[in-house]
Design an enzyme around this catalytic site. Structure first.
Site, PDB file in Angstrom:
ATOM      1  N   GLU A 179       1.281  -1.310   0.266  1.00 45.47           N
ATOM      2  CA  GLU A 179       0.084  -0.465  -0.017  1.00 45.47           C
ATOM      3  C   GLU A 179       0.954   1.187  -0.140  1.00 45.47           C
ATOM      4  O   GLU A 179       0.389   2.048  -0.659  1.00 45.47           O
ATOM      5  CB  GLU A 179      -0.363   0.015   1.109  1.00 45.47           C
ATOM      6  CG  GLU A 179      -1.621   1.160   1.496  1.00 45.47           C
ATOM      7  CD  GLU A 179      -2.890   1.706   0.366  1.00 45.47           C
ATOM      8  OE1 GLU A 179      -3.615   2.545  -0.001  1.00 45.47           O
ATOM      9  OE2 GLU A 179      -2.891   0.222  -0.450  1.00 45.47           O
ATOM     10  N   ASP A 180       1.802   1.536   0.277  1.00 45.00           N
ATOM     11  CA  ASP A 180       3.104   2.448   0.901  1.00 45.00           C
ATOM     12  C   ASP A 180       3.866   2.432   0.518  1.00 45.00           C
ATOM     13  O   ASP A 180       4.487   3.684   0.552  1.00 45.00           O
ATOM     14  CB  ASP A 180       2.835   2.719   2.221  1.00 45.00           C
ATOM     15  CG  ASP A 180       0.860   2.933   3.267  1.00 45.00           C
ATOM     16  OD1 ASP A 180       1.001   3.059   2.300  1.00 45.00           O
ATOM     17  OD2 ASP A 180       1.655   2.453   4.657  1.00 45.00           O
TER      18      ASP A 180
END
Length: 715
Positions: free
Chosen positions: A122-123
């Site tokens: 996600e990051d």
């Protein structure tokens, strides 16, 4: 207020003087903060920062291979390098803290590996394919599931659909939600850096959805700390008052929990049962609830005595000794070993009274039961091991063999929910029901239902949408309406009609407490709207019926089937579809007339039916009808009787002996010892009706039987 600071300052209300087994440390997540993440010096090839994770993991899995954890940490640390949390810490401290929480709870290596990587896709620039190639399909699957949950927008507009997705992800593998819960716990610990309004918003979602999910997954260690953190944010004054109560109790010289613990140890030592006796302090929210319930708290209200033994049989041996040698409070006894709770919890609950009147609760369980009680599904390890092959559902999704029954039910009704808003409202209602009862089927099986559930809920729990055909129930051997509220331990026999086109009643919604029942009923009603004209012309009115009992709306000829073999050919319209009116249930040789309703269907009424006069008054044209050759019929009868035991059983037996099949039944509440029964019956031959009515009148206590006349309002 910083939830993390508040929690770390929580005083311990009591201390345990019992010897502890070093190989099985108690789970205490509250003292895990930044210091725990620093780790010892490098050991083997593990980085210092992951040392605490490895130590906690090896306490549960001494032979665990830590190489995957090392590689996962190296990838996570390098990927998150340069990223900072709002608290000012390096971002890697977050996945480390989440993984440490899970390791303390006994999560297996695959879950811990996925936990370290849960934010990378996600990051950072890390891809799912990269995770899969380096760590395998299992880790990839978990990381993908958590990544999807990370995209959940907790705003009110997004909640319905995103939490539907959350349940789907959880249902495929409960370890996804385990990681999510640990993730939320660490975020709640560090929530103090956010604006108060954002703290409150996140705390409310945690309270309404994630804490109940933690309860249902059996992860009490996460649930209780989340409850205290939410309590501190949403109710700071009450939290502070509770903290003072706990601190004051801890400073008292006398301790009834310690005294009872010493007595229990002595009793078990003399009986020769090897056991460990501990004191379990109540957490803040639990103390607050007890204070609201009982008012002034006594020393015994601040905790419970926990007895841990080695074998299941020893649990009952301990119970016998305690009830023999101490003063038991029998009403407090519950056996969750023979009948486990819906979230896998097993234990014996009892209570003993002191001479001063204080009552101390005692929990008795094995060490393995205790592990599951604290960590729930996390304590079960990898749900796909030891079998090497995975279980695959027809649609390609895996079926988790450890998935609790309630979660399977949630997954079923989330698919059946007509829209996200309906799903969301029923989800919150379902999660708000924090107590469950167990009822027994006649075949010895059990149904888990929320407290307050009725026979309607039991029907849908057992039969799904086939419960539309339910016409009544027997509870503990006695006939009961579908609105009857069930209690723990009841035996329920559901009485099912034979018509495959049976329909539910809108009134059932008033008595449906489970999401499965409410959604199934709402789904049917949405797909089958009924106009006022139809109700006036043929459907019985529901407004005058006893709540909780289905009306005779079963798709059979008398109340709505488009092709009614029981009615005549229409005199003026050969081949037209007909149905018999449910308001007066005409049978041969009644004199009948007809009226056209929506769709060209002709509804047949007895000429003396009140609805006929009303429809004539509003200008509705009559249609000539006559009886055909078919002799079978459906009729609604009203029996007036005096109340007495077993009357319903005798009446139904009399009807069965005359060959009548009960389609639906209504028993109104007694008035001055008089009871009114309404039965819709299927007869093989209309000529049998007089004999049936005589047989019903001959039942002792019955003083009148007549044909029903429903009062409807014409459109």
């Amino acid at each position: 207020m910083s939830a993390e600071a508040t929690n770390s300052a929580t005083p311990s209300p009591v201390t345990d003087t019992a010897p502890r087994r070093k190989a099985r440390p108690r789970i205490d997540l509250r003292r895990l903060g930044r210091a725990a993440l620093l780790g010892p010096a490098a050991r083997d090839r593990l980085p210092d920062a992951i040392g605490h994770v490895a130590e906690a993991h090896r306490a549960h899995y001494p032979d665990a291979d830590l190489e995957a954890l090392r590689r996962a940490y190296v990838l996570a640390e390098s990927s998150h390098r340069g990223q900072m949390r709002k608290s000012g810490e390096p971002y890697i401290t977050h996945p480390l803290a989440v993984t440490l929480i899970l390791a303390e709870l006994g999560a297996e290596t695959t879950t811990l590996t996925a936990s370290l990587l849960h934010d990378t896709v996600e990051d950072t620039e890390v891809t799912l394919d990269q995770v899969g190639s380096e760590f395998g399909a299992e880790v990839r699957y978990l990381v993908d599931g958590v990544t999807k949950l990370e995209k959940v927008d907790y705003g009110a507009a997004a909640e319905p659909e995103t939490f539907r997705k959350m349940l789907v992800a959880t249902g495929s593998d409960v370890r996804v939600m385990s990681i999510k819960l640990a993730d939320r716990l660490h975020n709640m610990r560090t929530l103090g850096v956010m604006r108060p309004e954002k703290q409150a918003r996140i705390a409310k979602v945690t309270r309404d959805v994630l804490i109940p999910l933690a309860e249902r997954l059996g992860v009490q260690a996460l649930k209780t700390e989340l409850e205290d953190l939410v309590f501190a944010i949403l109710h700071p004054e009450e939290y502070e008052h509770t903290r003072e109560l706990i601190a004051d109790n801890a400073s008292r010289a006398d301790d009834p929990l310690a005294d009872i613990s010493d007595e229990v140890r002595a009793v078990l030592r003399d009986s020769g049962i090897p056991a460990e006796v501990l004191i379990r302090p109540r957490h803040f929210v639990s103390v607050h609830r007890v204070a609201r319930k009982r008012g002034q708290l006594r020393g015994s209200d601040f905790g419970r005595v926990l007895v841990l033994v080695n074998e299941d049989a020893d649990c009952y041996g301990v119970l016998g000794e305690l009830h023999t040698c101490l003063t038991p409070v029998v009403s407090e006894f519950k056996d969750f070993i023979a009948v486990p709770k819906f979230n896998l919890y097993q234990s014996l609950h009892t209570a003993v009274a002191r001479a001063d009147g204080q009552v101390v609760e005692v929990l008795v369980r094995t060490h393995q039961m205790h592990k599951v009680a604290e960590a729930g599904v996390i304590a079960l390890g990898n749900p796909y091991a030891p079998p090497a092959e995975e279980q695959t559902a027809p649609d390609g999704e895996r079926a988790d063999p450890t998935r609790p029954g309630w979660l399977s039910r949630l997954l079923d009704w989330q698919e059946a929910a007509p829209d996200p808003d309906t799903f969301w409202s029923t989800l919150r209602e379902d999660l708000a029901q924090d107590r469950e009862i167990t009822v027994f089927r006649p075949d010895g099986g059990t149904l888990g239902l929320p407290e307050g559930a009725t026979c309607v809920d039991a029907a849908y729990a057992q039969y799904g949408e086939d419960a539309h055909a339910c016409i009544g129930a027997r509870v503990n051997g006695r006939l009961a309406t579908l609105s009857t509220v069930l209690t723990d331990g009841d035996t329920v026999q559901l009485l099912m009609g034979q018509d495959p086109a049976s329909e539910p009643s809108r009134e059932w919604l008033e008595h449906a407490h489970t999401a499965a029942a409410r959604i199934a009923i709402q789904r049917w009603l949405t797909a089958h709207p009924v106009s006022a004209e139809d109700e006036a012309a043929g459907h019985p009115s529901e407004s005058g019926r006893d709540t909780g009992v289905r009306p005779a709306r079963t798709g059979a000829p008398d109340i709505g089937a488009p092709d009614a073999p029981l009615a005549a050919p229409v005199v003026d319209r050969p081949g037209a579809s007909v149905r018999l009116a449910g308001c007066c249930t005409p049978v041969p040789p009644d004199e009948v007339t007809g009226f056209s309703v929506r769709g060209g269907v002709v509804t047949v009424h007895r000429v003396e039916c009140a609805a006929v006069a009303r429809m004539k008054n509003v200008g509705r044209a009559e249609v000539g009808v006559r009886w055909g050759d078919t002799t079978a019929c459906r009729v609604t009868l009203v029996a007036e009787s005096f109340g007495r035991p077993h009357l319903l059983a005798d009446l139904t037996e009399a009807m069965a002996l005359e060959g009548a099949e009960i389609v639906s039944a209504t028993v109104e509440p007694p008035t001055q010892q008089q009871v009114r029964h309404t039965y819709t019956l299927q007869l093989p031959d209309a000529a049998h009706l007089p004999a049936l009515m005589r047989a019903m009148r001959n039942v002792p206590g019955v003083y009148d039987v007549s044909r029903a006349q429903h009062h409807t309002t014409a459109s």
